[in-house]
Structures are given as structure tokens and as C-alpha cells.
Write an enzyme that holds these catalytic residues in place. Structure first.
Site, PDB file in Angstrom:
ATOM      1  CB  SER A   1       2.747   1.437   6.621  1.00 20.27           C
ATOM      2  OG  SER A   1       1.474   1.286   6.938  1.00 20.27           O
TER       3      SER A   1
ATOM      4  CG  HIS B   1      -0.495   0.425   2.568  1.00 21.67           C
ATOM      5  ND1 HIS B   1      -0.234  -0.656   3.433  1.00 21.67           N
ATOM      6  CD2 HIS B   1      -0.327   1.442   3.135  1.00 21.67           C
ATOM      7  CE1 HIS B   1       0.055   0.101   4.473  1.00 21.67           C
ATOM      8  NE2 HIS B   1       0.084   1.312   4.528  1.00 21.67           N
TER       9      HIS B   1
ATOM     10  CG  ASP C   1       0.237  -4.151   2.619  1.00 20.42           C
ATOM     11  OD1 ASP C   1       0.799  -3.702   1.700  1.00 20.42           O
ATOM     12  OD2 ASP C   1      -0.513  -3.470   3.502  1.00 20.42           O
TER      13      ASP C   1
HETATM   14  N1  ARG Z   1      -4.874   0.600   7.979  1.00 22.31           N
HETATM   15  C1  ARG Z   1      -3.313   0.655   7.283  1.00 22.31           C
HETATM   16  C2  ARG Z   1      -3.068   2.005   7.299  1.00 22.31           C
HETATM   17  O1  ARG Z   1      -3.413   2.829   8.046  1.00 22.31           O
HETATM   18  C3  ARG Z   1      -3.587   0.240   5.739  1.00 22.31           C
HETATM   19  C4  ARG Z   1      -4.388   0.993   5.001  1.00 22.31           C
HETATM   20  C5  ARG Z   1      -4.330   0.737   3.627  1.00 22.31           C
HETATM   21  N2  ARG Z   1      -5.318  -0.565   3.169  1.00 22.31           N
HETATM   22  C6  ARG Z   1      -6.541  -0.264   2.915  1.00 22.31           C
HETATM   23  N3  ARG Z   1      -7.302  -1.337   2.795  1.00 22.31           N
HETATM   24  N4  ARG Z   1      -7.226   0.834   2.935  1.00 22.31           N
HETATM   25  O2  ARG Z   1      -2.368   2.714   6.521  1.00 22.31           O
HETATM   26  N1  GLU Z   2      -1.287   1.228   7.838  1.00 16.26           N
HETATM   27  C1  GLU Z   2      -0.536   2.350   8.287  1.00 16.26           C
HETATM   28  C2  GLU Z   2       0.408   3.182   7.797  1.00 16.26           C
HETATM   29  O1  GLU Z   2       0.586   3.194   6.535  1.00 16.26           O
HETATM   30  C3  GLU Z   2       0.141   2.017   9.675  1.00 16.26           C
HETATM   31  C4  GLU Z   2      -0.899   1.348  10.821  1.00 16.26           C
HETATM   32  C5  GLU Z   2      -0.936   2.091  11.771  1.00 16.26           C
HETATM   33  O2  GLU Z   2      -1.758   3.213  11.942  1.00 16.26           O
HETATM   34  O3  GLU Z   2      -0.588   1.745  12.862  1.00 16.26           O
HETATM   35  O4  GLU Z   2       1.486   3.766   8.232  1.00 16.26           O
END
Ligand code: ARG
Ligand code: GLU
Length: 722
Positions: free
Chosen positions: A657, A87, A223
Site C-alpha cells: 500500500s 489508509h 486513497d
Molecule cells: N484492502 C486494503 C489493504 O489491505 C485497504 C484496507 C483499508 N481500507 C478499508 N476499507 N478497510 O490494506
Molecule cells: N491494502 C493493502 C496494504 O495496505 C494492499 C493490498 C494488498 O494486500 O495487496 O498494504
């Protein structure tokens, strides 16, 4: 009975004499020698502080970088190969994707250096060194200064420090406040701009589970993506050139094949974005009672409308998938935060802390003088802040952030309209126009008129119903009086007259940006909606919001200093601010709710269990199914199982991330990519029982590269440790 009492006393004594090993904290690499290394080694770490952060010799920090503008990545070979999340690489992968070469859907693997793809605009940033510059930053500051004077002086001081630090080298530098402005650190960095795309699995692996599984455990998302840094012949940063060569780092991560096991020491080294651990109870109340519920409500509507159209038409699904993901990501986190904070009784906990704090302040005249009005002052600010913050966020949601799409699109024309109206230089006009041409083409590639109309009606209606009159853009006067709050009718009248959904018409204007034509755009009803929203923001919301924020800044600085005086023996960590931090903890499952006990890892078997070709996010590629069936996991399996993801107690947030997850020996065991649902309130309050970071097991990454992609040649440049 007596024995029980004795045991109880013993427990109390134990708890108060030995600091409990919490896993909360995002620590400053330069200070772990002083603050953390002893505890880390007691928890199992086999390295020294110098192995992690050093200015004199190669250390782990030399292998960690900011990837793009908001993620972390790490080096995994002597030839500049880097690993981050799928991502995080998504934008770059998407940019290379066409109908003929759909790398998002099918994945991509360069089979030699020659096949690696350049990514103009993508950069990675390494920290060279950091330094506490508080004394120099605060030179000439006194308590009589207004907050604004103080800021100006600090910024002047910092400019000097930065110029001196950079000293005509190719490094760049910046200074960031820590502990709410009680301390300042300088960061000197090296930026590489030739970063090439090496490989990524298909989205059916890299984004497996999509938004349904996002923020959730158990998780099965592969991922990750791979890139390579290129440098000039002297191994220095350079703009893209075919003559550049793979960067040779002083340090990269060895990769462990041993896997992770319950209670194993792990640490995460990366760039957490922002946290708010030291705010007063008023802040939590504002977010959870005033702001989040309204934002969740408006996003419920957006997601419902987008989802309906995406399910009905595959073309719309592609057009809106990235918008949907971005709307859904914070929406889901807000809901999780409210739940988590409720469960913790966070407001009451903060209030109890504040009562203790106030009693301490009252017990000493000097403290009373310094901090006596702190909490009442906070109360005054938060009395108004919530309304303004909600108004700001709400107007953004409706008009500028995946809301009424034509309105935010039309806002991009404001600059060109101004330039032409003021008869600015032809160069400026044509450069603005040509930028808008590519923006316009990009916009229409992902635009569906009928979805936008539905969003327009629903969101304008929400704004008209949920915002007080003072926070409604002036076009609403007309909607209420002339249209009698019939938002459908209003939409029809606007869309009948607007030209902003007419791509050909816009491109014609942009190719010949003359005054008479731009005047048409200026008088367009959609542009006028933008102007009325913009006037409200700039004329009413921002001035007051900024004034309150400035007041808050000064209160936060005082309160932070006061908390440190009040809790003399506590070791504090500074809130995250997108600078390099270290978190450490251990591999652990958790109990999310009554009768449910989550294991610490997931496996390929779980992916097969979730397989459903009817549902886009759960459509497992055939090749992966075959590999599962044949059990051909090579050296990457453990007791016949192919591990996929695991959880641990490391304190992380957005920005982490792609961060390396490292074992006690400093070897890479995983890649961080998310947090588990029950613990996402950790940005405001950490709960060691519920807060877990989610990582990709590095062995699954290797398995995919080797067995799924057939790009095993990449493994040759890695340092795999059995
Ligand atoms: N929750 C993760 C973060 O905050 C992954 C976000 C990307 N993935 C998604 N399905 N929207 O970045
Ligand atoms: N998916 C989040 C990022 O892109 C990390 C997840 C979190 O917030 O800990 O940084």
C-alpha cells in the site's frame, strides 16, 4: 484437420521453448540486473537496472521508503514531499482530528510549510544498501545441529555482521532470511523521525466506498495522503525540531501526465509483507478447510453486531468505524482467498506437483536420502498444526482482537498489577500507571458498553460451541456447569461485578496505584477471564504451536532447496518478507466471471454514479460534484474523462500500500493501494488471468490537490512530465 494438428504442435513447441511472460514475482532489487532486466526491457522498460537499484549513484530505490510500520511511500519533490495512501496516513490524520478540526471528515491542507503538522512516533525508513551475507550468516552451521542451535548460531553471526555494517554510523541494519532460510541478506537503512502531515482529502474521497468496495474492482477510492520529511541542517535525520528543514533527497519521482493505456509496462516498487508461494498442499488445505471458515464465521458475527449498532447510532459509528474496518479487511480477504484457490483447484495443483516431485526424488538415491521423507514429515506436522493454529487464532478473536473488549482491555493492567504486587520500584509503577491512564482514556473514547455486552455473549458462545474442551479457557467449566451454557446470564453476572467499564474508578486507581486497590482489579471477574485465556495460550497452545512451527521451519527450508533442485531452469523469487521488492507487469482488464468483462480504469463519472447521500461511504462531497458538472479537469483529463483508478498485473500484497507505480520511463503513474477480489489468493498462488493490483491514477491525485483542495502551490515543487 492436418493444419489444426500442425498448429497445435507449433503452439506446444512455442510454449515450451519460450518462457511465458508471467507477471508473478516479487524481485530483489539487487538481483534484477542478473535475473529480470532483460525481460523487463523486452516488455517495454526504458531504464537500466542501475537506474532502479544502485549503491554507487542515485537510483529509484532512494525515493522509496517504508512509511510507519506497514506501508510504503515515495518522494515526489526535491523538498522531501512524500506520497502514500490515505489508509496509511489514517492514524496520523485521526490523531490530529478533534471535533473542531475534524480532518478525517473534512480533509486537511497545509497552505505553507508552517502549517504542516508534526507526528511524534511516525518514521520513514530508506534502504541505503543491501548485501548477500549467506556465507557469514551460516558460518559454523552443520546438519547435525538442532533447529534451535542453528537459530542461536545464526543470530550470533548476524549480530556481528550488523555491528560491522553499522560501524558507529547513524544507520541501522537488520538481516532477513530469504528462500525459507537458504539465503540471508543484510539491509542497511536510514530512518527519519521528523515527518509532517501536509495534506489529505476528506474521507468521503480518501475512503470512498469504504468496506463495501474494499478489495473490489471497479473502484473509485481517492486513497492518498501527503507528508514531508524534515532533516537537520546537514540534511541528516533528526528528532523533531522547529529548526529542521525539508529533506533534500538525491532522487524523487517525476510524475507523468500521459496516463496509462492497455498493455503499458508498469512496475511497483515497495515493501510486500508476506506470501506463501512454496508451501505444500497441506498448508492450503489447513487454511481453506480448517482455519479460515471458522474465523470467517466468528467475524461474520462481529461485523453483524457492530454494524447493527453503528447504523442505529452515529456516535457508535464513529467509535467503531476503525475497528469495523480492521475486522472486515482480513475477513473479506479470507473469503476471497478461499474462492480464488477453489477456482484454481489449488490443492489438486499442489498435489500433482508433489507427485511429480516425489517421483523425481525416488528416481535418484541421493535425493531419496535427502528428501525421501519430506512430504510424509509435512503430513505429520500438518496433522496437528491446524488445530493449534485455529485454537490460537480463535482465542485471539474471542478475547484479544476486537472481541470481548473488556477482557483484552483488562489484560493491559496485568503488568501494573504484577509490579505493585511485587513491590517494584515506585518509578516503574508510576510510569506503568501513567501509560495506562492515556490508554484508558483512549479506550473509553471508542467504547460502547451495550455493543461490548452483545459481542461478549455472542463470542463466548461461539467459543463454547466451536472449540473443543481442551482449547476452552478454564472459566468455561463454570459456564457449562453453573450457568448451563446460558451465556446471557453469565454475562449479566460478570458485568454486575466488574469494574472494568467504569472509567472514573479505573482512573482513580491509576492516579494512586496502591496494593489494596489493584488487588480489587486482580480479583475482578473480567481480569480472571483474561487470566484463564492467557493461561490456556501460554500453558497449552503456544508451546505446542511453537514446537510445530519450528519443525515446519526446518521442513520449509529443505523443501525450498529441493524445489530449486527439482525445477533447475525456473527462476525463483523469494516469498515476501517486508523487504524492498520490485514487481512488474502490464495494464490490463480482466474477466471476473461469465459474461462480465472489466475495463482497466474507472472515472469520476463512476463516483457520481455511486453517489448516495443516505449511505455514509457513498456520500460524494458537493465540491467534487460541482467540479464534475463543470468538467473543469484541467490538464489532468484524458479525452474529457477524469480517470480515477486503474488495474495492472503486478504481483503485490499487504505492505505494498502506498507503493509507487511507475511507467517504462520511470515516471510515477499511480499509487498502489489494493488488489482485486478475484485475485487475492495471490499470496498463496498467482493466477495471471485474475490477479490485479489496484492503483490510484496519479492524475486524479494532482486534480484533487489542485482543483479540489486549492493547494496547487504543492504542484510547483513537483516535476510534471507531459
Ligand atoms: N484492502 C486494503 C489493504 O489491505 C485497504 C484496507 C483499508 N481500507 C478499508 N476499507 N478497510 O490494506
Ligand atoms: N491494502 C493493502 C496494504 O495496505 C494492499 C493490498 C494488498 O494486500 O495487496 O498494504
Amino acid at each position: 484437420m492436418i493444419r489444426r494438428k500442425l498448429l497445435f504442435i507449433w503452439i506446444i513447441a512455442f510454449v515450451s521453448f519460450f518462457p511465458v511472460f508471467g507477471d508473478e514475482g516479487m524481485w530483489i532489487p539487487m538481483l534484477i540486473e542478473k535475473l529480470n532486466i532483460q525481460e523487463m526491457q523486452e516488455k517495454g522498460l526504458k531504464l537500466s537496472a542501475e537506474d532502479i537499484y544502485s549503491v554507487n549513484k542515485a537510483s529509484m530505490k532512494d525515493a522509496v521508503m517504508i512509511f510507519g510500520g506497514g506501508c510504503t511511500a515515495e518522494l515526489i519533490s526535491a523538498e522531501g514531499l512524500l506520497l502514500t495512501n490515505h489508509h496509511c496516513g489514517y492514524r496520523s490524520i485521526q490523531k490530529h482530528s478533534t471535533v473542531e478540526h475534524d480532518y478525517l471528515t473534512n480533509g486537511f491542507w497545509a497552505m505553507s510549510h508552517k502549517e504542516e503538522l508534526p507526528n511524534p512516533g511516525l518514521k520513514v525508513t530508506f534502504l541505503k544498501w543491501m548485501e548477500d551475507v549467506t556465507g557469514k550468516s551460516l558460518e559454523g552451521i552443520n546438519s547435525g545441529m538442532s533447529e534451535k542451535e542453528r537459530e542461536e548460531r545464526i543470530s550470533e553471526n548476524n549480530q556481528k555482521i550488523i555491528t560491522e555494517a553499522v560501524n558507529n554510523s547513524h544507520f541501522s541494519a537488520h538481516i532477513e532470511p530469504f528462500f525459507a532460510g537458504n539465503q540471508y541478506f543484510l539491509f542497511v537503512e536510514e530512518v527519519f523521525r521528523d515527518v509532517r502531515f501536509v495534506g489529505a482529502p476528506p474521507s468521503s474521497i480518501g475512503k470512498f466506498g469504504g468496506d463495501t468496495d474494499n478489495w473490489m474492482w471497479p473502484r473509485h477510492t481517492g486513497d492518498f495522503s501527503l507528508f514531508r520529511i524534515y532533516a537537520n541542517k546537514n540534511n541528516e535525520p533528526a528528532e523533531f525540531s522547529p529548526d529542521n528543514v525539508p529533506y533534500e533527497p538525491v532522487k524523487f519521482f517525476p510524475i507523468s501526465l500521459k496516463g496509462i493505456h492497455p498493455d503499458d509496462f508498469t512496475m511497483v516498487f515497495g515493501y510486500p509483507g508476506s506470501t506463501y508461494e512454496y508451501v505444500p498442499s497441506y498448508h492450503i488445505k489447513m487454511l481453506t478447510k480448517e482455519v479460515y471458515p471458522k474465523l470467517i464465521d466468528i467475524r461474520d458475527k462481529k461485523l453483524e453486531l457492530m454494524n447493527a449498532d453503528m447504523s442505529a447510532d452515529p456516535k457508535v459509528r464513529i467509535q467503531y468505524s476503525s475497528k469495523y474496518a480492521s475486522v472486515s479487511n482480513s475477513w473479506k480477504r479470507w473469503i476471497g482467498e478461499i474462492n480464488g484457490l477453489d477456482k484454481l483447484d489449488a490443492i489438486a495443483k499442489k498435489q500433482a506437483f508433489e507427485n511429480g516431485f516425489m517421483a523425481w526424488v525416488a528416481s535418484d538415491p541421493a535425493s531419496q536420502k535427502k528428501y525421501g521423507t519430506l512430504l510424509p514429515d509435512y503430513r505429520n506436522v500438518y496433522n496437528d498444526l491446524g488445530r493449534y493454529r485455529l485454537a490460537r487464532d480463535y482465542i485471539n478473536e474471542v478475547f484479544f482482537r476486537n472481541g470481548a473488549e473488556l477482557v483484552s482491555f483488562s489484560s493491559k493492567f496485568a503488568n501494573l498489577i504484577d509490579l505493585v504486587e511485587n513491590e517494584d520500584s515506585p518509578e516503574k509503577v508510576s510510569s506503568a500507571a501513567s501509560q495506562l491512564i492515556s490508554l484508558t482514556e483512549g479506550f473509553f473514547k471508542d467504547y460502547n458498553l451495550s455493543t461490548d455486552k452483545k459481542l461478549f455473549v455472542a463470542l463466548m458462545k461461539k467459543c463454547g460451541e466451536n472449540m473443543p474442551a481442551e482449547f476452552q479457557p478454564s472459566v468455561f467449566i463454570n459456564i457449562h456447569s453453573k450457568f448451563n451454557d446460558d451465556y446471557g446470564k453469565y454475562m449479566e453476572s460478570v458485568y454486575k461485578k466488574t469494574s472494568f467499564f467504569n472509567e472514573d474508578f479505573l482512573l482513580e486507581i491509576l492516579n494512586n496505584p496502591v496494593k489494596s486497590k489493584l488487588k480489587k482489579l486482580k480479583n475482578d471477574p473480567v481480569f480472571q477471564i483474561f487470566e484463564s485465556a492467557d493461561d490456556l495460550m501460554k500453558g497449552k497452545i503456544y508451546p505446542e504451536y511453537s514446537r510445530l512451527s519450528l519443525e515446519l521451519k526446518s521442513l520449509n527450508r529443505k523443501y525450498m532447496a529441493a524445489q530449486m533442485e527439482y525445477q533447475k531452469d525456473k527462476i525463483f523469487y523469494s516469498d515476501a518478507n517486508f523487504t524492498l521488492r520490485l514487481s512488474y507487469g502490464s495494464v490490463k482488464g480482466y474477466i471476473p466471471k461469465d459474461a462480465v468483462n472489466f475495463k482497466y480504469y474507472t472515472t469520476l463519472k463512476g463516483i457520481i454514479e455511486k453517489d448516495n447521500p443516505q449511505i455514509y461511504d457513498y456520500d460524494v462531497p458537493d465540491k467534487l460534484k460541482e467540479l464534475y458538472k463543470s468538467g473543469d479537469f484541467g490538464q489532468y483529463a484524458e479525452n474529457g474523462e477524469m480517470h480515477v483508478c486503474f488495474i495492472a498485473t503486478n504481483h503485490t500484497t499487504g505492505g505494498n500500500s502506498g507503493s509507487p507505480v511507475v511507467n517504462a520511463e520511470g515516471q510515477l503513474v499511480g499509487v498502489n493501494f489494493d488488489r482485486a477480489w478475484e485475485g487475492v489468493m495471490s499470496d498463496l498462488m498467482f493466477n495471471p488471468d485474475q490477479c490485479r493490483n489496484i492503483s490510484l491514477d496519479i492524475r486524479y491525485v494532482l486534480f484533487l490537490i489542485d482543483k479540489f483542495a486549492g493547494a496547487g502551490y504543492l504542484l510547483d515543487e513537483m516535476d510534471l512530465v507531459e
